[in-house]
Design a protein around this motif. Sequence first.
Motif, PDB file in Angstrom:
ATOM      1  N   ALA A  68      69.377  -1.157  73.513  1.00 45.18           N
ATOM      2  CA  ALA A  68      70.265  -2.277  73.854  1.00 45.18           C
ATOM      3  C   ALA A  68      69.598  -3.617  73.533  1.00 45.18           C
ATOM      4  N   LYS A  69      68.320  -3.725  73.823  1.00 45.32           N
ATOM      5  CA  LYS A  69      67.555  -4.944  73.541  1.00 45.32           C
ATOM      6  C   LYS A  69      67.537  -5.230  72.032  1.00 45.32           C
ATOM      7  N   MET A  70      67.282  -4.203  71.229  1.00 45.51           N
ATOM      8  CA  MET A  70      67.237  -4.410  69.783  1.00 45.51           C
ATOM      9  C   MET A  70      68.621  -4.695  69.221  1.00 45.51           C
ATOM     10  N   GLU A  71      69.637  -4.025  69.744  1.00 47.03           N
ATOM     11  CA  GLU A  71      71.000  -4.236  69.251  1.00 47.03           C
ATOM     12  C   GLU A  71      71.411  -5.706  69.382  1.00 47.03           C
ATOM     13  N   LYS A  72      70.989  -6.350  70.441  1.00 49.99           N
ATOM     14  CA  LYS A  72      71.337  -7.760  70.680  1.00 49.99           C
ATOM     15  C   LYS A  72      70.728  -8.703  69.646  1.00 49.99           C
ATOM     16  N   LEU A  73      69.719  -8.248  68.925  1.00 53.23           N
ATOM     17  CA  LEU A  73      69.061  -9.093  67.927  1.00 53.23           C
ATOM     18  C   LEU A  73      69.850  -9.210  66.627  1.00 53.23           C
ATOM     19  N   PHE A  74      70.845  -8.341  66.454  1.00 50.85           N
ATOM     20  CA  PHE A  74      71.656  -8.361  65.239  1.00 50.85           C
ATOM     21  C   PHE A  74      72.885  -9.236  65.431  1.00 50.85           C
ATOM     22  N   ASP A  75      73.287  -9.871  64.354  1.00 48.25           N
ATOM     23  CA  ASP A  75      74.513 -10.651  64.318  1.00 48.25           C
ATOM     24  C   ASP A  75      75.701  -9.717  64.549  1.00 48.25           C
ATOM     25  N   ASP A  76      76.755 -10.220  65.163  1.00 45.74           N
ATOM     26  CA  ASP A  76      77.940  -9.406  65.448  1.00 45.74           C
ATOM     27  C   ASP A  76      78.595  -8.844  64.193  1.00 45.74           C
ATOM     28  N   SER A  77      78.328  -9.438  63.044  1.00 43.88           N
ATOM     29  CA  SER A  77      78.945  -8.980  61.796  1.00 43.88           C
ATOM     30  C   SER A  77      78.275  -7.708  61.253  1.00 43.88           C
ATOM     31  N   VAL A  78      77.123  -7.349  61.807  1.00 41.59           N
ATOM     32  CA  VAL A  78      76.392  -6.167  61.348  1.00 41.59           C
ATOM     33  C   VAL A  78      76.877  -4.943  62.117  1.00 41.59           C
ATOM     34  N   ASN A  79      77.170  -3.872  61.382  1.00 40.08           N
ATOM     35  CA  ASN A  79      77.594  -2.618  61.982  1.00 40.08           C
ATOM     36  C   ASN A  79      76.359  -1.908  62.548  1.00 40.08           C
ATOM     37  N   VAL A  80      76.289  -1.799  63.871  1.00 41.88           N
ATOM     38  CA  VAL A  80      75.128  -1.216  64.543  1.00 41.88           C
ATOM     39  C   VAL A  80      75.550  -0.030  65.401  1.00 41.88           C
ATOM     40  N   LYS A  81      74.796   1.044  65.283  1.00 45.70           N
ATOM     41  CA  LYS A  81      74.993   2.241  66.100  1.00 45.70           C
ATOM     42  C   LYS A  81      73.701   2.489  66.858  1.00 45.70           C
ATOM     43  N   THR A  82      73.804   2.862  68.138  1.00 47.65           N
ATOM     44  CA  THR A  82      72.600   3.153  68.916  1.00 47.65           C
ATOM     45  C   THR A  82      72.592   4.620  69.331  1.00 47.65           C
ATOM     46  N   ILE A  83      71.388   5.176  69.329  1.00 47.39           N
ATOM     47  CA  ILE A  83      71.201   6.583  69.684  1.00 47.39           C
ATOM     48  C   ILE A  83      69.955   6.700  70.555  1.00 47.39           C
ATOM     49  N   VAL A  84      70.043   7.478  71.603  1.00 46.56           N
ATOM     50  CA  VAL A  84      68.886   7.809  72.432  1.00 46.56           C
ATOM     51  C   VAL A  84      68.722   9.321  72.411  1.00 46.56           C
ATOM     52  N   GLU A  85      67.523   9.749  72.094  1.00 47.49           N
ATOM     53  CA  GLU A  85      67.185  11.175  72.037  1.00 47.49           C
ATOM     54  C   GLU A  85      66.075  11.452  73.050  1.00 47.49           C
ATOM     55  N   THR A  86      65.856  12.710  73.324  1.00 46.05           N
ATOM     56  CA  THR A  86      64.767  13.136  74.197  1.00 46.05           C
ATOM     57  C   THR A  86      63.930  14.160  73.446  1.00 46.05           C
ATOM     58  N   GLY A  87      62.607  13.978  73.491  1.00 42.74           N
ATOM     59  CA  GLY A  87      61.723  14.928  72.835  1.00 42.74           C
ATOM     60  C   GLY A  87      60.513  14.251  72.233  1.00 42.74           C
ATOM     61  N   PHE A  88      60.000  14.829  71.150  1.00 40.20           N
ATOM     62  CA  PHE A  88      58.845  14.273  70.457  1.00 40.20           C
ATOM     63  C   PHE A  88      59.338  13.229  69.469  1.00 40.20           C
ATOM     64  N   ALA A  89      58.801  12.020  69.571  1.00 35.46           N
ATOM     65  CA  ALA A  89      59.338  10.870  68.852  1.00 35.46           C
ATOM     66  C   ALA A  89      59.448  11.066  67.343  1.00 35.46           C
ATOM     67  N   ALA A  90      58.369  11.401  66.671  1.00 37.64           N
ATOM     68  CA  ALA A  90      58.402  11.516  65.208  1.00 37.64           C
ATOM     69  C   ALA A  90      59.400  12.579  64.759  1.00 37.64           C
ATOM     70  N   GLU A  91      59.405  13.681  65.439  1.00 34.49           N
ATOM     71  CA  GLU A  91      60.317  14.779  65.107  1.00 34.49           C
ATOM     72  C   GLU A  91      61.774  14.336  65.264  1.00 34.49           C
ATOM     73  N   LYS A  92      62.077  13.686  66.378  1.00 35.07           N
ATOM     74  CA  LYS A  92      63.449  13.248  66.652  1.00 35.07           C
ATOM     75  C   LYS A  92      63.881  12.137  65.697  1.00 35.07           C
ATOM     76  N   ILE A  93      62.976  11.245  65.347  1.00 36.30           N
ATOM     77  CA  ILE A  93      63.298  10.177  64.399  1.00 36.30           C
ATOM     78  C   ILE A  93      63.734  10.783  63.074  1.00 36.30           C
ATOM     79  N   ASN A  94      62.983  11.749  62.578  1.00 34.66           N
ATOM     80  CA  ASN A  94      63.339  12.394  61.312  1.00 34.66           C
ATOM     81  C   ASN A  94      64.626  13.205  61.432  1.00 34.66           C
ATOM     82  N   GLU A  95      64.855  13.846  62.559  1.00 33.67           N
ATOM     83  CA  GLU A  95      66.095  14.595  62.769  1.00 33.67           C
ATOM     84  C   GLU A  95      67.309  13.669  62.744  1.00 33.67           C
TER      85      GLU A  95
END
Length: 141
Positions: A68-95
Amino acid sequence: MYKKILLPTDGSDYAEQEVDRASKLLADDGEIIIVSVAGKITSTAFQSRRKVRKINERMKKEANESVAKMEKLFDDSVNVKTIVETGFAAEKINEVAEREGADLIVIASSGKSGLHRFILGSVTEKVLKTADIDVLLVHND
């Protein structure tokens, strides 16, 4: 220009520096996908299930706050999607990158080195080594 850019965040100021880089590389009709990965611990003989559940809930809450904090840094004209995952960070980022069809991962380096990096491990390094798509490393001092 990239159509889908994945921005992993842990809520740190370093991760916020990714926003400027990603904005410059995003196609006009592109999408920013912000992802934060909450760790998950399991109960042990030294911690009650209740305490472990509270810790896991806190980590999930912090991950939601990070995106939510990072999403607020983008201009409203930018299409932004947020996702929260649970697990091992590097693995989930690549997934998430694969599942969402991302073209690029923009990830910050925390600047940690030596023993501190050895003890904590490096999510950024693991993403760099295992990603199947382009990765832009934003170096921070």
